[in-house]
Scaffold this active site. Sequence first.
Site, PDB file in Angstrom:
ATOM      1  CG  HIS A  48      19.117 -15.450  -0.632  1.00  0.00           C
ATOM      2  ND1 HIS A  48      17.937 -15.146  -0.005  1.00  0.00           N
ATOM      3  CD2 HIS A  48      20.103 -15.152   0.254  1.00  0.00           C
ATOM      4  CE1 HIS A  48      18.196 -14.667   1.198  1.00  0.00           C
ATOM      5  NE2 HIS A  48      19.496 -14.659   1.384  1.00  0.00           N
ATOM      6  CG  ASP A  67      15.813 -16.999  -2.117  1.00  0.00           C
ATOM      7  OD1 ASP A  67      16.245 -17.844  -1.326  1.00  0.00           O
ATOM      8  OD2 ASP A  67      15.953 -15.763  -1.976  1.00  0.00           O
ATOM      9  CD  GLU A  89      16.708  -8.984   9.020  1.00  0.00           C
ATOM     10  OE1 GLU A  89      17.234  -9.130   7.900  1.00  0.00           O
ATOM     11  OE2 GLU A  89      16.189  -9.910   9.650  1.00  0.00           O
ATOM     12  CG  ASP A  96      13.390 -12.902   9.777  1.00  0.00           C
ATOM     13  OD1 ASP A  96      14.025 -11.933  10.217  1.00  0.00           O
ATOM     14  OD2 ASP A  96      13.909 -13.814   9.116  1.00  0.00           O
ATOM     15  CG  ASP A 100      14.879 -10.780   5.752  1.00  0.00           C
ATOM     16  OD1 ASP A 100      14.231 -11.836   5.681  1.00  0.00           O
ATOM     17  OD2 ASP A 100      16.107 -10.730   5.907  1.00  0.00           O
TER      18      ASP A 100
HETATM   19  C1  XUL Z   1      19.098 -13.681   7.642  1.00  0.00           C
HETATM   20  C2  XUL Z   1      18.819 -12.577   6.729  1.00  0.00           C
HETATM   21  C3  XUL Z   1      19.056 -12.840   5.283  1.00  0.00           C
HETATM   22  C4  XUL Z   1      19.607 -11.684   4.541  1.00  0.00           C
HETATM   23  C5  XUL Z   1      19.989 -11.970   3.118  1.00  0.00           C
HETATM   24  O1  XUL Z   1      18.863 -13.387   8.965  1.00  0.00           O
HETATM   25  O2  XUL Z   1      18.385 -11.525   7.131  1.00  0.00           O
HETATM   26  O3  XUL Z   1      17.870 -13.283   4.710  1.00  0.00           O
HETATM   27  O4  XUL Z   1      18.711 -10.629   4.529  1.00  0.00           O
HETATM   28  O5  XUL Z   1      20.853 -13.038   3.001  1.00  0.00           O
HETATM   29 CO    CO Z   2      17.825  -9.758   6.191  1.00  0.00          CO
END
Ligand code: XUL
Ligand code: CO
Length: 443
Positions: free
Chosen positions: A104, A107, A271, A312, A342
């Site tokens: 990002h 970051d 994800e 995560d 992630d």
């Molecule tokens: C949040 C998430 C983020 C995205 C990118 O849950 O997964 O980190 O991957 O903004």
């Molecule tokens: Co993510």
Amino acid sequence: MSEFFSSIPKIQYEGKASKNPLSFKFYNADEVIKAPYGERTMKEHLKFALSWWHTMCGEGADMFGRGTTDKVWAAATPEERSANKVYAAFEIMDKLGIDYFCFHDRDVSPDYATLAESNEKLDKAVAVIAEMQAKTGKKCLWGTANNFSHPRYVHGAGTSPNVDVYAFAAAQIKKALEVTVKLGGNGYVFWGGREGYETLLNTNMGLELDNMARLMQMAVAYGRSIGFKGDFYVEPKPKEPTKHQYDVDSATVIGFLNKYGLAKDFKLNIEANHATLAMHTFQHELRVARDNNMFGSIDANQGDTLLGWDTDQFPTNVYDTTLCMYEVLKAGGFTNGGLNFDSKARRGSFEPIDIFHSYIAGMDAMALGLRIAAKIIDDGRIDDFTATRYASWQTGIGADVIAGKADLAALEKYALEKGEVFGSLTSSRQEMLEDILNDIMFG
Ligand code: XUL
Ligand code: CO
């Protein structure tokens, strides 16, 4: 720049027999694995990426306590910290043999007092990344703008009721796209952190969604105008932080992208832990994307079945990584996308060496998944069973339905002639198939 992890060697593949925790047991970067689309090395199939936010920034804070791990990277100023993060990230990628990273904007460089200053400092940090890329050949998998952390995004960014906030989101996206292009990024992600609502008593949902789409259309127009040739992605997530997130799951996002004419430029970044929060399996979300030609990239992680939030965790569940890689292979493998971790080490895993243990665990689990997924396809028993289960669609009235030649009257005539059909059905054999899967995995 001196090393940040001087006691950590380059992590090598030592195979299953090794008991060295700082080695790969299953990930052998240059080993060739056969897939339906041809042969690729494990490295090419898996395209691992480091996530800048978790690895370089995440200090292990949670709702109840401060950070437990030091991510200051020995810096005296915010600018120095941004630069040192780059050196540390490239050392981690080098030692783990990871070729890609994701970031990002914030970051890489934090928010400063004004947008102009934030942009200027971001450019400086990005120049350090570009310099390290030139030295090492590491690549950017995707970039994104953090349109959720700053308090101005309290009511949303692209879906804010306030156009001033919308303008800030747009400005950040414009800059993040420029930076992504500068770093040669193959993807640009929209994760709608604050794009949702708490109550319809104060929300114009229709306008918010139209505005979000307008922002994405502007991003496509601008991105293409500055030479961005990669894929835009939406990353579905059903909850956290808002109660009603607009990008609930793959099917919802695909409907949105089709409605607003965005499907040509967008794919999905799926994800694992978001899938499970949406009450779907990871494989389900990947299948929905694949069946709609929208499979793009993956944020690899896993949740905890006993916890209802986005933990995560680095992926270690081999059933999940296997079925994930099965979908990836069946989708034709990654093109612009890859496997971005992630993922973060648990708050209790706070020593610097835990960064390496957690990536090794995740990379080995994904590598095992790849190996077994290729075996499932090669073995054929599971795919053959499914193909046979749908055999009635290949001939007769089934083929007529698929060819668009049957209507309700024809189907009624067919059913009347049959009288009853249950007696000719066969079992779905779920348990047998689960046993076959175990046989392929462990046999
Ligand atoms: C949040 C998430 C983020 C995205 C990118 O849950 O997964 O980190 O991957 O903004
Ligand atoms: Co993510």
